[in-house]
Write a protein that holds these residues in place. Structure first.
Motif: not given
Ligand code: SF4
Ligand code: SF4
Length: 398
Positions: A8, A12-19, A37, A63, A65, A67, A69
């Motif tokens: 992992f 790179a992970c910005d903790r956006c939560g999209d995953c 996350i 993701c 970015k 990252a 996940p």
């Molecule tokens: S999509 Fe998930 S793994 Fe990717 S940057 Fe956002 S939180 Fe992190």
């Protein structure tokens, strides 16, 4: 030594939560996904994803970015495994463990398949060194050897050995120390075998050897690697395989998880084959890189056969909603679990492997022992109830 940063990319992970918002299984709200996350990255207790992930790989595609996940989930499962071990019902799915389901299906196979398995295990056969390529039979083919009873395999001498397990199940269940040791073992084993070109029946085995083991553990495999459907497609293009039967039925496609991570080409290939044979395609609601698992991967989070069957039935329901006459996959694990589930949900369309349809299209009668193999799997699960309910936990020998 297995390290989080190999699986992992925390930077790179910005903790956006999209995953986890877009995950086709978990569907968290944006706020809850961001908290989840965060909990996973910080190593705090997480019940949602670690309990319900189906190992579908989709979040790695979601993701943007880079990252990875899915790798974070695997690593946290690895920590869980290190502290608690794996229960007996999980051991039943480990290809190198005694009395696992692959092994039992092989032992119970009819005599013609037993003969094939014995022949494949003889690695001193001259045809293996004289042929320009050979076909690896990993667990997924060894539990259904009848697929090779076809002229499609005339130019592919098959080889197998119990220790040539690609290690995918260990990876998927987060038993990452065993995955790492198996990757290194395979590097040495293949070096000694020194094949020129290996054709892979199964996309999982292909992806492990071609991409995942070199990427995660730095090993290398110095031979040409080809996926079976690519090999067959080239033969169709050259005119070496002639499709004579022109089908008319509508079909829907179950993509196995490794096709999603390998990319569009691997999901296009079976569809191109089906169209070449005349089938019309209708996609399920969740398809291609966002496809739902056949159910098998749903068992990884809680080692639960109930989760597997429930999600297999859900997948069959989605297939039925398309109105397609057949559900076609190109993975024998998808085929097995969906065939098991169809025993419980017979209104679903019948399940086929794309090779069944290709054999029919070239005028052969496919062996089609899927229903019989599903019955054997059901018997294995039923007789294995004491193991499934056992509180015993163990750790895998490296
Ligand atoms: S999509 Fe998930 S793994 Fe990717 S940057 Fe956002 S939180 Fe992190
Ligand atoms: S692997 Fe699949 S089920 Fe698991 S979190 Fe990622 S997208 Fe969701």
């Amino acid at each position: 030594m297995v390290k989080l940063e190999d699986f992992f990319n925390v930077e790179a992970c910005d903790r956006c939560g999209d995953c986890f918002v877009k995950c086709p299984v978990i569907h968290l709200s944006q706020n809850e996904a961001q908290r989840e996350i965060g909990r996973l990255i910080d190593g705090e207790e997480s019940k949602v994803v670690l309990e319900h992930c189906s190992t579908c790989f989709a979040c790695n595609n979601i993701c943007t970015k880079g990252a990875n996940p899915y790798g974070l989930i695997l690593f946290r499962w690895f920590e869980r495994y290190q502290s608690k071990g794996v229960p007996e019902r999980g051991v039943m799915a480990l290809p190198l463990a005694p009395d696992n389901f692959y092994q039992v299906l092989m032992q119970k196979a009819p005599p013609d398949e037993q003969r094939a398995l014995r022949e494949w295990n003889d690695l001193s056969r001259p045809e293996l060194s004289s042929a320009p390529q050979m076909l690896l039979a990993g667990c997924n083919l060894k539990m259904m050897p009848y697929f090779t009873f076809s002229s499609l395999f005339d130019d592919l001498p098959v080889f197998a050995a119990p220790d040539l397990c690609c290690g995918e199940v260990y990876f998927r269940m987060g038993i990452l120390d065993k995955a790492e040791s198996q990757a290194h073992y395979l590097e040495e084993r293949y070096r000694a075998l020194s094949p020129k070109k290996v054709v892979f029946f199964c996309l999982a085995g292909y992806n492990m050897i071609q991409n995942l083991w070199p990427g995660y553990f730095g090993v290398s495999f110095d031979f040409d690697k080809v996926y079976l459907l690519d090999h067959l497609w080239q033969k169709i293009e050259r005119g070496d395989i002639k499709i004579s039967h022109n089908a008319k039925e509508s079909v829907t496609v179950q993509d196995p998880c490794h096709a999603r991570t390998l990319g569009q080409h691997y999901m296009d290939l079976p569809r191109r084959l089906l169209e070449e044979m005349g089938y019309s395609l209708v996609e399920m609601e969740h398809n291609r890189e966002m496809a739902l698992c056949c159910g098998y991967g749903n068992g990884a989070a809680r080692y639960s056969p109930v989760d597997i069957i429930a999600w297999s039935i859900r997948r069959l329901r989605e297939a039925r909603q398309t109105g397609a006459k057949m559900l076609v996959t190109y993975c024998t694990v998808c085929l097995l679990y969906l065939s098991v589930a169809r025993k419980l949900y017979p209104m679903a369309p019948p399940v086929y492997h794309v090779l069944d349809l290709l054999q029919t299209a070239i005028g052969e009668q496919p062996a089609m022992r899927h229903s019989e193999r599903a019955n054997k799997m059901i018997k294995y699960m039923t007789l294995g109830l004491p193991r499934m309910l056992s509180p015993k936990r163990s750790w895998v020998e490296l």
